[in-house]
Design a protein around this motif. Structure first.
Motif, mmCIF file in Angstrom:
data_model
loop_
_atom_site.group_PDB
_atom_site.id
_atom_site.type_symbol
_atom_site.label_atom_id
_atom_site.label_comp_id
_atom_site.label_asym_id
_atom_site.label_seq_id
_atom_site.Cartn_x
_atom_site.Cartn_y
_atom_site.Cartn_z
ATOM 1 N N GLN A 70 0.927 -1.524 -0.077
ATOM 2 C CA GLN A 70 0.101 0.105 0.436
ATOM 3 C C GLN A 70 0.993 1.247 -0.577
ATOM 4 O OE1 GLN A 70 0.792 -1.589 2.840
ATOM 5 N NE2 GLN A 70 0.542 -0.434 4.773
ATOM 6 N N TYR A 71 2.006 1.624 0.639
ATOM 7 C CA TYR A 71 3.038 2.731 0.327
ATOM 8 C C TYR A 71 3.431 2.719 -1.237
ATOM 9 C CZ TYR A 71 3.687 1.375 5.364
ATOM 10 O OH TYR A 71 3.421 1.404 6.593
ATOM 11 N N GLY A 72 3.580 1.707 -1.979
ATOM 12 C CA GLY A 72 3.957 2.056 -3.021
ATOM 13 C C GLY A 72 2.505 2.715 -3.822
ATOM 14 N N ALA A 73 1.700 2.230 -3.779
ATOM 15 C CA ALA A 73 0.077 2.869 -4.081
ATOM 16 C C ALA A 73 0.384 4.391 -3.965
ATOM 17 C CB ALA A 73 -0.828 1.890 -3.799
ATOM 18 N N GLN A 74 0.469 4.779 -2.721
ATOM 19 C CA GLN A 74 0.445 5.730 -1.687
ATOM 20 C C GLN A 74 1.088 6.164 -2.568
ATOM 21 O OE1 GLN A 74 0.850 4.800 1.838
ATOM 22 N NE2 GLN A 74 -0.946 3.754 2.802
ATOM 23 N N PHE A 97 -5.489 10.506 -4.108
ATOM 24 C CA PHE A 97 -5.612 9.401 -2.864
ATOM 25 C C PHE A 97 -6.575 9.615 -2.779
ATOM 26 C CE2 PHE A 97 -5.409 8.320 1.041
ATOM 27 C CZ PHE A 97 -3.867 7.887 1.318
ATOM 28 N N ARG A 98 -8.217 9.881 -3.057
ATOM 29 C CA ARG A 98 -9.060 8.994 -3.237
ATOM 30 C C ARG A 98 -9.356 8.424 -4.267
ATOM 31 N NH1 ARG A 98 -13.766 12.965 -2.126
ATOM 32 N NH2 ARG A 98 -15.064 11.168 -1.661
ATOM 33 N N ASP A 99 -8.596 8.837 -5.707
ATOM 34 C CA ASP A 99 -8.953 7.631 -6.962
ATOM 35 C C ASP A 99 -8.570 5.917 -6.772
ATOM 36 O OD1 ASP A 99 -10.577 9.518 -8.083
ATOM 37 O OD2 ASP A 99 -8.567 9.898 -9.318
ATOM 38 N N TRP A 100 -7.625 6.178 -5.385
ATOM 39 C CA TRP A 100 -6.844 5.048 -5.651
ATOM 40 C C TRP A 100 -7.231 3.919 -4.197
ATOM 41 C CZ3 TRP A 100 -3.078 1.665 -7.362
ATOM 42 C CH2 TRP A 100 -2.527 2.580 -8.842
ATOM 43 N N PHE A 101 -7.716 4.762 -3.122
ATOM 44 C CA PHE A 101 -8.527 4.681 -1.473
ATOM 45 C C PHE A 101 -9.410 4.295 -1.521
ATOM 46 C CE2 PHE A 101 -3.481 4.703 -1.478
ATOM 47 C CZ PHE A 101 -2.983 3.936 -1.645
ATOM 48 N N LYS A 113 -3.993 2.608 8.885
ATOM 49 C CA LYS A 113 -4.765 2.799 9.480
ATOM 50 C C LYS A 113 -5.184 4.521 9.111
ATOM 51 C CE LYS A 113 -5.092 4.816 14.488
ATOM 52 N NZ LYS A 113 -4.662 4.447 15.652
ATOM 53 N N PRO A 114 -4.029 5.454 9.401
ATOM 54 C CA PRO A 114 -3.894 6.713 8.678
ATOM 55 C C PRO A 114 -4.476 7.150 7.467
ATOM 56 C CG PRO A 114 -1.918 5.807 8.776
ATOM 57 C CD PRO A 114 -2.608 4.634 9.295
ATOM 58 N N THR A 115 -4.638 5.371 6.247
ATOM 59 C CA THR A 115 -5.199 5.855 5.453
ATOM 60 C C THR A 115 -6.964 5.519 5.218
ATOM 61 O OG1 THR A 115 -3.641 4.640 3.827
ATOM 62 C CG2 THR A 115 -5.301 4.772 2.989
ATOM 63 N N LYS A 116 -6.926 4.599 5.707
ATOM 64 C CA LYS A 116 -8.771 4.497 6.324
ATOM 65 C C LYS A 116 -9.137 5.544 6.984
ATOM 66 C CE LYS A 116 -9.517 0.582 7.985
ATOM 67 N NZ LYS A 116 -9.336 -0.662 9.449
ATOM 68 N N LEU A 117 -8.346 6.567 8.087
ATOM 69 C CA LEU A 117 -8.902 7.057 9.046
ATOM 70 C C LEU A 117 -9.161 8.817 8.265
ATOM 71 C CD1 LEU A 117 -7.539 7.432 12.379
ATOM 72 C CD2 LEU A 117 -10.124 6.772 11.399
ATOM 73 N N THR A 118 -8.457 9.128 6.979
ATOM 74 C CA THR A 118 -7.826 9.466 6.397
ATOM 75 C C THR A 118 -9.272 9.267 4.728
ATOM 76 O OG1 THR A 118 -5.885 9.961 5.415
ATOM 77 C CG2 THR A 118 -6.814 11.088 4.506
ATOM 78 N N ILE A 119 -9.821 8.483 4.838
ATOM 79 C CA ILE A 119 -11.457 8.501 3.643
ATOM 80 C C ILE A 119 -11.855 8.614 4.690
ATOM 81 C CG2 ILE A 119 -12.605 6.902 2.617
ATOM 82 C CD1 ILE A 119 -9.805 7.875 1.294
ATOM 83 N N VAL A 135 -6.955 16.725 5.847
ATOM 84 C CA VAL A 135 -8.067 15.880 6.115
ATOM 85 C C VAL A 135 -7.390 14.202 6.933
ATOM 86 C CG1 VAL A 135 -9.622 16.646 3.909
ATOM 87 C CG2 VAL A 135 -7.526 15.335 3.870
ATOM 88 N N GLY A 136 -5.887 15.018 6.990
ATOM 89 C CA GLY A 136 -5.487 13.353 7.058
ATOM 90 C C GLY A 136 -5.581 13.445 9.237
ATOM 91 N N ALA A 137 -5.328 11.872 9.425
ATOM 92 C CA ALA A 137 -5.654 11.235 10.244
ATOM 93 C C ALA A 137 -4.242 11.923 11.471
ATOM 94 C CB ALA A 137 -5.308 9.221 10.182
ATOM 95 N N ASP A 138 -4.370 11.753 12.658
ATOM 96 C CA ASP A 138 -3.572 12.058 13.940
ATOM 97 C C ASP A 138 -2.867 11.590 13.964
ATOM 98 O OD1 ASP A 138 -2.481 13.506 16.064
ATOM 99 O OD2 ASP A 138 -3.550 13.371 17.406
ATOM 100 N N ASP A 139 -1.622 11.188 13.495
ATOM 101 C CA ASP A 139 -1.302 9.521 13.301
ATOM 102 C C ASP A 139 0.360 9.962 13.007
ATOM 103 O OD1 ASP A 139 -1.706 6.581 12.880
ATOM 104 O OD2 ASP A 139 0.461 6.939 11.554
ATOM 105 N N THR A 140 1.811 9.081 13.216
ATOM 106 C CA THR A 140 3.022 9.384 12.615
ATOM 107 C C THR A 140 3.378 7.663 12.255
ATOM 108 O OG1 THR A 140 4.050 8.618 15.118
ATOM 109 C CG2 THR A 140 2.982 10.576 15.074
ATOM 110 N N GLN A 141 2.868 7.661 11.896
ATOM 111 C CA GLN A 141 3.272 6.172 10.424
ATOM 112 C C GLN A 141 3.938 6.630 9.419
ATOM 113 O OE1 GLN A 141 0.809 2.511 11.848
ATOM 114 N NE2 GLN A 141 -0.341 3.764 12.634
ATOM 115 N N ASN A 142 4.411 6.194 8.420
ATOM 116 C CA ASN A 142 4.624 5.257 7.829
ATOM 117 C C ASN A 142 4.466 6.092 6.493
ATOM 118 O OD1 ASN A 142 8.150 4.762 8.219
ATOM 119 N ND2 ASN A 142 7.018 2.956 8.420
#
Length: 316
Positions: A70-74, A97-101, A113-119, A135-142
């Protein structure tokens, strides 16, 4: 051809190849198992769900060697956004980003998780007829840094680069520490595109923020240790407080793209998350040398069409 632009393009390719090469052992947290199963060549491994029992999380059902995580897709979502206008625009990136996820999107696979919360945040804002920004999640992941290589490839000489980085990061990770980690990561890529060595790229990122300095210092203090031991000690997980340390340590000890990407995979855990920054910096630093991306690795990956748009932007 402009050597700086060659390095910029190679950084994007290097990040994509590194992600795909790592996917077969993504989120396997047993370093001994990875080494045993791979016999020392862990790249492009065909993942087996049975290998993950009690040792990690098997996320990539249906994926085969050469596919992206999913990182490559992002990262491709950012490439797609840049292809539309020839430069970064936040609204365009959100759409890509929406077109993808988003529901019915291009991505078929694990959603972090960050992608899910963003959507979910996007849908909530739309329901309230509010503007879509940060619009992003309050998150510090990759995912905070997975969009950086294409952004840096096009905008590495832009005077407003830090603002662009922060905007892009907050699309998926609206968190101050995530922005700080990303600004340090962006500096590493920028200096790699400028022709610095991997170790120089890490050192160039000092002084950007307290949180990123802490990560770099932790890597420097352990420079004589093997990277797999550093990962064991400080964390193999998706949080940038751990992954940036391991990535910086790998860069400080880098000898070639191939060797460092292999070592990253053998570190275990979120190797794909670390691979984006690591692959981008190494590919830029080693572009055109014998230490560059192995050609047979590159041939295993289907590079996206939007990469051609990136190439045209750099060389036209």
């Amino acid at each position: 051809m402009n050597s700086e632009n060659n390095r910029a393009l190679n950084s994007v390719i290097g990040a994509l190849v590194a992600d795909a090469a790592s996917m077969g052992f993504h989120w396997l947290y047993d370093q001994v198992a990875i080494k045993t199963l791979s016999n020392g060549t862990p790249e492009f491994h065909a993942a087996n769900e049975k290998d993950y029992i009690d040792k990690g999380y098997y996320a990539h059902h249906g994926k085969k060697p050469g596919d992206y995580s999913q990182y490559g897709a992002q990262m491709i979502a950012m490439l797609d956004a840049l292809a539309v206008h020839g430069k970064y625009e936040e609204a365009s990136y959100i759409r890509a980003f929406r077109d993808w996820f988003d529901l019915g999107g291009k991505w078929c696979g694990y959603i972090d998780k960050p992608t899910k919360l963003t959507i979910l945040n996007i849908h909530a804002l739309e329901a309230q007829e509010k503007p879509l920004n940060q619009v992003g999640a309050d998150d510090t992941q990759n995912p905070a840094i997975s969009k950086l290589p294409p952004l840096l490839a096009i905008h590495h000489n832009d005077k407003t680069l830090n603002d662009l980085v922060e905007s892009a990061v907050r699309v998926t990770n609206s968190n101050d520490n995530a922005v700080d980690y990303a600004l340090a990561s962006a500096m590493m890529i920028k200096q790699a595109i400028a022709g610095k060595t991997p170790a120089e790229c890490v050192k160039s990122a000092k002084g950007i923020s307290e949180v990123s300095d802490k990560a770099i210092q932790a890597a420097e203090e352990r420079i004589l240790k093997p990277s797999n031991e550093v990962a064991q000690e400080l964390g193999m997980h998706c949080g940038l407080e751990a992954s940036l340390v391991v990535t910086a340590h790998l860069l400080l000890n880098a000898t070639s793209y191939e060797a460092s990407i292999r070592e990253n995979i053998l570190c275990g855990g979120d190797n794909c998350g670390r691979a984006i920054l690591l692959g981008a910096v190494l590919a830029a630093c080693y572009q055109g040398t014998e230490k560059d991306i192995p050609r047979d690795w590159e041939l295993k990956v289907s590079l996206p069409k939007s990469l051609l748009a990136c190439q045209r932007l750099l060389f036209n």
